[in-house]
Scaffold this motif. Structure first.
Motif, PDB file in Angstrom:
ATOM      1  N   GLY A 125       3.185  56.359   6.775  1.00 47.55           N
ATOM      2  CA  GLY A 125       2.419  57.001   7.947  1.00 47.55           C
ATOM      3  C   GLY A 125       3.409  57.090   9.094  1.00 47.55           C
ATOM      4  O   GLY A 125       4.366  56.655   9.139  1.00 47.55           O
ATOM      5  N   VAL A 126       2.681  57.374  10.116  1.00 49.72           N
ATOM      6  CA  VAL A 126       3.364  57.483  11.546  1.00 49.72           C
ATOM      7  C   VAL A 126       3.375  56.102  12.049  1.00 49.72           C
ATOM      8  O   VAL A 126       2.800  55.723  13.101  1.00 49.72           O
ATOM      9  CB  VAL A 126       2.680  58.648  12.525  1.00 49.72           C
ATOM     10  N   PHE A 127       4.506  55.395  11.393  1.00 48.64           N
ATOM     11  CA  PHE A 127       4.600  54.039  11.707  1.00 48.64           C
ATOM     12  C   PHE A 127       4.829  53.599  13.193  1.00 48.64           C
ATOM     13  O   PHE A 127       4.814  52.467  13.742  1.00 48.64           O
ATOM     14  CB  PHE A 127       5.458  53.302  10.734  1.00 48.64           C
ATOM     15  N   GLU A 128       5.394  54.638  13.964  1.00 49.83           N
ATOM     16  CA  GLU A 128       5.759  54.690  15.244  1.00 49.83           C
ATOM     17  C   GLU A 128       4.853  54.184  16.100  1.00 49.83           C
ATOM     18  O   GLU A 128       4.885  53.798  17.258  1.00 49.83           O
ATOM     19  CB  GLU A 128       6.574  55.809  15.594  1.00 49.83           C
ATOM     20  N   PHE A 129       3.359  55.026  15.737  1.00 49.08           N
ATOM     21  CA  PHE A 129       2.373  54.067  16.626  1.00 49.08           C
ATOM     22  C   PHE A 129       1.561  53.165  15.981  1.00 49.08           C
ATOM     23  O   PHE A 129       1.361  53.254  14.543  1.00 49.08           O
ATOM     24  CB  PHE A 129       1.233  55.676  16.573  1.00 49.08           C
ATOM     25  N   ASP A 130       1.314  52.316  16.546  1.00 46.78           N
ATOM     26  CA  ASP A 130       0.597  50.735  16.118  1.00 46.78           C
ATOM     27  C   ASP A 130      -0.530  51.295  15.297  1.00 46.78           C
ATOM     28  O   ASP A 130      -0.736  50.633  13.938  1.00 46.78           O
ATOM     29  CB  ASP A 130       0.330  49.898  17.182  1.00 46.78           C
ATOM     30  N   ASN A 131      -1.361  52.216  15.531  1.00 45.22           N
ATOM     31  CA  ASN A 131      -2.620  52.244  15.116  1.00 45.22           C
ATOM     32  C   ASN A 131      -2.498  53.181  13.666  1.00 45.22           C
ATOM     33  O   ASN A 131      -3.416  53.118  12.967  1.00 45.22           O
ATOM     34  CB  ASN A 131      -3.546  53.568  15.828  1.00 45.22           C
ATOM     35  N   PHE A 132      -1.268  53.471  13.341  1.00 46.33           N
ATOM     36  CA  PHE A 132      -1.074  54.124  11.976  1.00 46.33           C
ATOM     37  C   PHE A 132       0.216  53.564  11.284  1.00 46.33           C
ATOM     38  O   PHE A 132       0.837  54.284  10.310  1.00 46.33           O
ATOM     39  CB  PHE A 132      -0.828  55.694  12.378  1.00 46.33           C
TER      40      PHE A 132
END
Ligand code: ADP
Ligand code: MG
Length: 399
Positions: free
Chosen positions: A324-331
């Motif tokens: 997922g978009v692991f750069e964003f903590d929520n994802f």
């Protein structure tokens, strides 16, 4: 598939001038190396050469210079200093690559000395693989060693050139990388579970295709999963990343896997959001029920469990591409769950390749739990696509 080229072990380096291409393309901030992974990775070969009394001449590129002369902020000096700091060795540096000054510095070397030349890309001819460049560099050495795995897929002057004029062998890093990343296609311990994610099907099609030839289970996550959903006939993926032109190729991959008896796992649920951003809030939906105005940002909790169970059974794991978009903590949760599942399977050989995947594993502090983390993004992907690397091809064959 063992490594088929000669290595430094196969030649006599005592008292010889050893010209070695390393990958010291390190990130710098204010003249200081911020991540020394690549310098560390070159140390085993450098230590070996020093112990065997070689005169060691190191060369590398760093960053993307224009090629019209020196650019002080892209000098290799900080990398040379880092090497000295990490090894405790005296490391000489010369701010020249192809001129008199470099030749003189080489001529002054004693056995056991280490010299770092300036950035090979300060001259345009390096990237063009100009024969003059190769000849000049080759004149510095009696033997050529390639240990720059990260640039071994580039047919450039300092990577392939000296092999035309000198005996040419691999360093330990190059040997280990190639051996590790090709052995998963020869005789992997089974079950072999391959995990592929990241953003696009288009950039990973060669990887998927080659992995299906050898894996027992192929786990798919990340942005590319949505194109696979469409290939499976789901009506919509909302505003998720999708590549319409690649739906057919994705369907072909599913068919190929089925024909070969490779089990494919796709997300059964997803974390979706109403926009792409750090501040976006996630909500979990089933894969065939993504609302029209939502985009998939990560795999969901049921999928995490499904994937973790498959990984727990594996004897070999190859992983490229975040879930997922692991750069964003929520994802980041799905990528972290997969990383933790791989880390928890202590009996398996786990190989991680790809720039962002390696960054993710580092972000979750799990790097030391993996068997091998590739130091080369592009080069490792080319190997996993089944391609030969020009730098390796140019080396002398082992007997
Ligand atoms: P690697 O560098 O490991 O080969 P890629 O470059 O293929 O990996 O993919 C990494 C990128 O994929 C990351 O920047 C990540 O944010 C992005 N990504 C993962 N999942 C999604 C998604 N669902 N939507 C959009 N981008 C995604
Ligand atoms: Mg990437």
């Amino acid at each position: 598939m063992a490594f088929t080229k000669k290595t430094v072990r196969d030649i006599d380096v005592d008292g010889k001038r050893v010209l070695m291409r390393v990958d010291f393309n390190v990130p710098l901030k204010d003249g200081v190396v911020t991540d020394d992974t690549r310098v560390r990775a070159a140390i085993p070969t450098i230590e070996y050469l020093k112990q065997h009394n070689a005169k060691i001449i190191l060369m590398s590129h760093l960053g993307r210079p224009k090629g019209d002369g020196p650019e002080p902020e892209l000098s290799l000096k900080p990398a040379a200093d880092k090497l000295a700091e990490l090894t405790g060795f005296d490391v000489k540096f010369v701010d020249d690559t192809y001129g008199e000054k470099a030749a003189e510095a080489v001529a002054a070397l004693e056995p056991g000395d280490i010299l770092v030349l300036e950035n090979v890309r300060f001259d345009k001819r390096e990237k063009k693989n100009d024969p003059e460049i190769a000849k000049t560099l080759a004149s510095y050495g009696d033997v050529f060693v390639l240990d720059a795995f990260g640039t071994a897929h580039r047919a450039q002057g300092s990577v392939v050139g000296p092999a035309e004029y000198l005996p040419a062998v691999a360093g330990f890093l190059l040997e280990k990388e190639v051996d590790t990343l090709t052995s998963i296609f020869a005789e992997p311990e089974r079950p072999f579970v391959a995990i592929v994610g990241g953003s696009k099907v288009s950039s990973k099609i060669g990887v998927l295709d080659h992995l299906i030839d050898s894996a027992d289970t192929l786990i798919i996550g990340g942005g590319m999963a949505y194109t696979f959903f469409l290939a499976k006939g789901y009506k919509t993926v909302g505003t998720s990343l999708k590549e319409e032109d690649w739906i057919e190729r994705a369907a072909e991959m599913l068919k190929k896997a089925e024909d070969k008896g490779v089990k494919i796992l796709l997300p059964v649920d997803n974390v979706v959001a109403d926009h792409f951003g750090e501040d976006a809030e996630g909500e979990v939906v089933a894969s065939d029920a993504i609302p029209e105005d939502r985009m998939g940002m990560d795999i969901g909790p049921k999928t995490e469990k499904l994937y973790a169970d498959a990984i727990a059974e594996a004897k070999t794991v190859f992983w490229n591409g975040p879930m997922g978009v692991f750069e964003f903590d929520n994802f980041a949760h799905g990528t972290q769950a997969v990383a933790e599942a791989v880390a928890a399977n202590e009996g398996c050989t786990s190989i991680i390749g790809g720039g962002d995947s390696v960054a993710a594993v580092n972000k979750f502090n799990l790097a030391d739990k993996m068997s091998w983390i590739s130091t080369g993004g592009g080069a490792s992907m080319e190997l996993v696509e089944g391609k030969a690397l020009p730098g390796v091809e140019a080396l002398n064959d082992a007997e």
